[in-house]
Design an enzyme around this catalytic site. Structure first.
Site, PDB file in Angstrom:
ATOM      1  N   ARG A   1       0.708  10.287   0.634  1.00 18.41           N
ATOM      2  CA  ARG A   1       1.106  11.366   1.553  1.00 18.41           C
ATOM      3  C   ARG A   1       2.242  12.181   0.979  1.00 18.41           C
ATOM      4  O   ARG A   1       2.593  13.225   1.515  1.00 18.41           O
ATOM      5  CB  ARG A   1       1.623  10.772   2.865  1.00 18.41           C
ATOM      6  CG  ARG A   1       0.596  10.033   3.652  1.00 18.41           C
ATOM      7  CD  ARG A   1       1.206   9.686   4.977  1.00 18.41           C
ATOM      8  NE  ARG A   1       0.372   8.758   5.697  1.00 18.41           N
ATOM      9  CZ  ARG A   1       0.552   8.479   6.972  1.00 18.41           C
ATOM     10  NH1 ARG A   1       1.542   9.032   7.632  1.00 18.41           N
ATOM     11  NH2 ARG A   1      -0.249   7.644   7.568  1.00 18.41           N
TER      12      ARG A   1
ATOM     13  N   LYS B   1     -11.106  -1.079   7.135  1.00 18.37           N
ATOM     14  CA  LYS B   1      -9.853  -0.783   7.820  1.00 18.37           C
ATOM     15  C   LYS B   1     -10.219  -0.227   9.198  1.00 18.37           C
ATOM     16  O   LYS B   1     -11.138   0.587   9.302  1.00 18.37           O
ATOM     17  CB  LYS B   1      -9.084   0.248   7.002  1.00 18.37           C
ATOM     18  CG  LYS B   1      -7.976   0.974   7.738  1.00 18.37           C
ATOM     19  CD  LYS B   1      -7.114   1.734   6.779  1.00 18.37           C
ATOM     20  CE  LYS B   1      -6.216   2.722   7.513  1.00 18.37           C
ATOM     21  NZ  LYS B   1      -4.946   2.912   6.828  1.00 18.37           N
TER      22      LYS B   1
ATOM     23  N   GLU C   1       0.873  -1.182   0.000  1.00 17.93           N
ATOM     24  CA  GLU C   1       0.000   0.000   0.000  1.00 17.93           C
ATOM     25  C   GLU C   1       0.906   1.227   0.000  1.00 17.93           C
ATOM     26  O   GLU C   1       1.616   1.490   0.967  1.00 17.93           O
ATOM     27  CB  GLU C   1      -0.895  -0.012   1.245  1.00 17.93           C
ATOM     28  CG  GLU C   1      -1.758   1.230   1.382  1.00 17.93           C
ATOM     29  CD  GLU C   1      -2.455   1.320   2.736  1.00 17.93           C
ATOM     30  OE1 GLU C   1      -2.780   0.269   3.341  1.00 17.93           O
ATOM     31  OE2 GLU C   1      -2.661   2.455   3.210  1.00 17.93           O
TER      32      GLU C   1
HETATM   33  O1  LIG Z   1      -2.039   6.654   5.709  1.00 16.55           O
HETATM   34  C1  LIG Z   1      -3.130   6.148   5.928  1.00 16.55           C
HETATM   35  O2  LIG Z   1      -4.001   5.973   5.088  1.00 16.55           O
HETATM   36  C2  LIG Z   1      -3.487   5.750   7.254  1.00 16.55           C
HETATM   37  O3  LIG Z   1      -4.616   5.578   7.510  1.00 16.55           O
HETATM   38  C3  LIG Z   1      -2.529   5.564   8.256  1.00 16.55           C
HETATM   39  C4  LIG Z   1      -1.617   4.372   8.109  1.00 16.55           C
HETATM   40  O4  LIG Z   1      -2.286   3.195   7.859  1.00 16.55           O
HETATM   41  C5  LIG Z   1      -0.940   4.307   9.386  1.00 16.55           C
HETATM   42  O5  LIG Z   1      -0.386   5.563   9.664  1.00 16.55           O
HETATM   43  C6  LIG Z   1       0.134   3.294   9.484  1.00 16.55           C
HETATM   44  O6  LIG Z   1       0.428   3.335  10.814  1.00 16.55           O
HETATM   45  P1  LIG Z   1       1.818   3.009  11.460  1.00 16.55           P
HETATM   46  O7  LIG Z   1       2.107   1.592  11.105  1.00 16.55           O
HETATM   47  O8  LIG Z   1       1.578   3.238  12.904  1.00 16.55           O
HETATM   48  O9  LIG Z   1       2.799   3.981  10.850  1.00 16.55           O
END
Ligand SMILES: O=C(O)C(=O)C[C@H](O)[C@H](O)COP(=O)(O)O
Length: 208
Positions: free
Chosen positions: A45, A129, A41
């Site tokens: 960002r 999700k 995925e």
């Molecule tokens: O970017 C997105 O669409 C999100 O919804 C957030 C990500 O899934 C999380 O930020 C991953 O989280 P971490 O593994 O804690 O870094």
């Protein structure tokens, strides 16, 4: 075409990848594949994310590449044009849900509460999700969701690591977990694909 529920079966962990450099994307994808992970995925960002999706879709056909952090209808359409095979949204609004549904691609819409999950179920969606997982109560919260909503399946993400992933994967309503820990920023910057492959191997060995 993979269905939303099949997406959760591709690997016990869905790597959530933030890339600043699109050129690194195919090698990151290859390292994940070599470690036994069948999906990636790429989050929208960073400005290079769409190009990264394009490169992976064109150069690494064996991995299922999707777009994460889809927060607007425009981003959903751009991700489709880039070649994304699935879409992931951190939360859900009506207009975003309409747009991702219209793409015809499988998608994982984000929900953090029972009411949000119920609203999505009303729209016929049963694969969601759960975000932000740890901040929203973690595996204990999802276990409680399964009482009234046993038919819904989740990919929890947010704060998950190789240490707490098994708590989630033990739940019947969890198909896979998502996390960014497989692709640490410093390893990507250093083109240390061996580290990414090793982390992928460790993650793909988790019981799904
Ligand atoms: O970017 C997105 O669409 C999100 O919804 C957030 C990500 O899934 C999380 O930020 C991953 O989280 P971490 O593994 O804690 O870094």
């Amino acid at each position: 075409m993979t269905t939303s529920s099949e997406l959760l079966d591709l690997s016990p962990v869905m790597p959530v990848v933030v890339l600043d450099d699109a050129e690194a994307a195919p090698d990151v994808a290859r390292a994940l594949l070599a470690g036994g992970i069948g999906t990636i995925e790429l989050t929208l960002r960073t400005p290079t994310a769409l190009e990264a999706i394009e490169r992976v879709a064109a150069q690494v056909p064996d991995i299922v590449v999707g777009a994460g952090t889809v927060t607007t209808p425009q981003q959903a359409n751009e991700a489709v044009d880039a070649g994304a095979a699935f879409l992931v949204t951190p939360g859900t609004t009506d207009s975003l849900l309409d747009a991702v549904t219209a793409t015809g691609l499988p998608f994982l819409p984000g929900a953090a509460t029972v009411s949000e999950a119920m609203r999505l179920a009303e729209r016929g969606l049963d694969t969601l999700k759960f975000f932000p997982a740890e901040a929203s109560g973690g595996a204990a919260a999802l276990k409680a969701f399964a009482g009234p909503l046993p038919h819904l399946k989740f990919c929890p993400t947010g704060g998950i690591s190789v240490a707490n992933a098994p708590d989630y994967l033990a739940l019947a309503t969890v198909g896979c977990v998502g996390g960014s820990w497989l692709t640490p920023k410093d390893a990507v910057a250093a083109r240390d694909f061996g580290t990414i492959e090793a982390l992928a191997k460790e993650s793909s060995a988790l019981a799904g």
